[in-house]
Design an enzyme around this catalytic site. Structure first.
Site, PDB file in Angstrom:
ATOM      1  N   GLU A  54       0.732  -1.088   0.038  1.00  0.00           N
ATOM      2  CA  GLU A  54      -0.105   0.142   0.047  1.00  0.00           C
ATOM      3  C   GLU A  54       1.030   1.193  -0.023  1.00  0.00           C
ATOM      4  O   GLU A  54       2.078   1.343   0.389  1.00  0.00           O
ATOM      5  CB  GLU A  54      -1.099   0.086   1.329  1.00  0.00           C
ATOM      6  CG  GLU A  54      -0.516  -0.591   2.463  1.00  0.00           C
ATOM      7  CD  GLU A  54       0.995   0.058   3.220  1.00  0.00           C
ATOM      8  OE1 GLU A  54       0.954   1.450   3.100  1.00  0.00           O
ATOM      9  OE2 GLU A  54       1.739  -0.598   3.578  1.00  0.00           O
ATOM     10  N   GLY A 107       5.867  -0.389   5.272  1.00  0.00           N
ATOM     11  CA  GLY A 107       4.949  -0.667   4.391  1.00  0.00           C
ATOM     12  C   GLY A 107       5.319  -1.065   2.791  1.00  0.00           C
ATOM     13  O   GLY A 107       6.195  -1.474   2.795  1.00  0.00           O
ATOM     14  N   GLU A 108       4.283  -0.736   1.870  1.00  0.00           N
ATOM     15  CA  GLU A 108       4.710  -1.011   0.601  1.00  0.00           C
ATOM     16  C   GLU A 108       4.410  -2.494   0.205  1.00  0.00           C
ATOM     17  O   GLU A 108       4.669  -3.107  -0.873  1.00  0.00           O
ATOM     18  CB  GLU A 108       5.954  -0.618   0.103  1.00  0.00           C
ATOM     19  CG  GLU A 108       6.215   0.936   0.338  1.00  0.00           C
ATOM     20  CD  GLU A 108       7.795   1.272  -0.450  1.00  0.00           C
ATOM     21  OE1 GLU A 108       8.504   0.351  -0.566  1.00  0.00           O
ATOM     22  OE2 GLU A 108       8.058   2.330   0.074  1.00  0.00           O
ATOM     23  N   GLY A 109       4.435  -3.396   1.358  1.00  0.00           N
ATOM     24  CA  GLY A 109       4.331  -4.788   1.171  1.00  0.00           C
ATOM     25  C   GLY A 109       5.951  -5.217   1.427  1.00  0.00           C
ATOM     26  O   GLY A 109       6.451  -6.507   1.209  1.00  0.00           O
TER      27      GLY A 109
END
Length: 351
Positions: free
Chosen positions: A175, A317-319
């Site tokens: 995300e 975040g970001e995966g």
């Protein structure tokens, strides 16, 4: 329940016989039973996912969902919303952490605009599915309408359907959205029936008086929203994010199509809990990549009965945390498939 509630459809069944056979294989490998710890459990679960005693990981895929949050107007983030689109450019250019990790693992990476505050419809390499130009300020009103929530959930489902057609065998959701730790915190407080203050973390680096202000804003937002919550979907509408909705929709559709998911950190876990509250069967298809440094993450992991694979103090975040754990999944399967049994190695098992 209306016929449009696609997420309530049954999730795919697990292959229990293959899982049992994989457990038996683990017990025959040249090691003491349980000596490889959670790596053994990962391999056994993948046997249940794939229906094969020796499962393989060939086509992992990551999708980063992006959306902005109106609550940023209340000063809850250290960065402006312009950063969201700037990071989308970084993702597709290969310069972000998730871009580097995806390339390292040979994992496909897609970027989806669910609704940024600043238009980016001409940005090459981004899948355009904007629902609205960021959510409303949920400290003052609902973040999105019911129809907008359904549209955002469907974005995630559509991406999973695309990946399923390409043979995806492990899904990671990432995300991007300034303010999304605030949305995840409020969602967690409402889904877990807890106070927002104890779940509120630094996010983009908010500290000191700014962190106290963030706690106050989010606590007030939860109290505003509480009167409108009758079912889990109401939580998304009141205080959620478009990208969080898309992640939840992706987790739900992945479970229905039999694709295991590796859940990332705090924000991804908030989406995972929403997915499980919408359809309990989704939990059977979830693995958890890491334990985030965000304070609210542990509460979510406990609620989901989750055992993350790594704990590295990450909170990007970001995966990215889940992407780091992809390497552990690959190693778990390599050990499970490649190690010799006691009989094959002519080693006494001590039995």
């Amino acid at each position: 329940m209306s016929s449009s509630a696609w997420w309530t459809s049954a999730t795919a069944p697990r292959f229990t016989q293959a899982q049992n056979d994989a457990t038996e294989r683990q017990n025959q490998l040249t090691k003491p039973p349980g000596a490889l710890g959670e790596l053994e459990n990962v391999a056994i679960r993948f046997a249940g996912f794939q229906g094969k005693v020796k499962p393989e990981l060939n086509h992992p895929q990551c999708v980063v969902f992006a959306g902005d949050h109106g609550v940023v107007a209340q000063g809850v983030s250290a960065f402006p919303q312009a950063v969201t689109v700037e990071m989308l450019k970084n993702f597709v250019a290969g310069g972000a952490a998730i871009s580097v990790l995806s390339a390292f693992h040979g994992m496909g990476l897609s970027v989806v605009n669910c609704g940024t505050a600043i238009p980016c419809d001409t940005l090459a390499g981004v899948i355009q599915r904007p629902v609205m130009a960021g959510t409303q300020d949920f400290s003052q009103q609902a973040a999105m309408s019911h129809e907008q929530a359904l549209s955002a959930l469907r974005i995630g489902a559509e991406q999973i359907e695309r990946l399923h057609a390409d043979g995806c065998d492990l899904f990671v959701a990432g995300e991007m959205g300034i303010g999304n730790t605030s949305a995840a915190t409020c969602m967690s407080a409402l889904l877990l029936t807890q106070n927002a203050e104890g779940l509120t973390g630094p996010g983009t680096g908010v500290q000191g008086e700014a962190l106290s202000h963030k706690q106050q804003v989010l606590a007030a937002s939860v109290e505003r929203a509480r009167a409108f919550i009758k079912e889990p979907l109401d939580v998304l509408e009141q205080v959620g994010g478009l990208e969080i909705a898309a992640m939840a929709g992706a987790y739900l559709r992945a479970a229905q199509l039999g694709i295991p998911v590796l859940v990332d950190g705090f924000i991804s876990s908030a989406a995972a809990l929403l997915a499980v509250r919408l359809n309990a069967g989704a939990r059977e298809w979830m693995l958890f990549g890491h334990s985030s440094a965000e304070p609210g993450h542990q509460a979510l992991l406990t609620a989901l009965d989750a055992r993350p694979l790594v704990q590295l103090g990450m909170r990007l975040g970001e995966g990215s945390g889940a992407a780091v754990a992809v390497g552990l999944v690959k190693q778990a399967l390599a050990l499970h498939n490649g190690m010799a049994t006691f009989a094959e190695a002519a080693v006494s098992s001590g039995q």
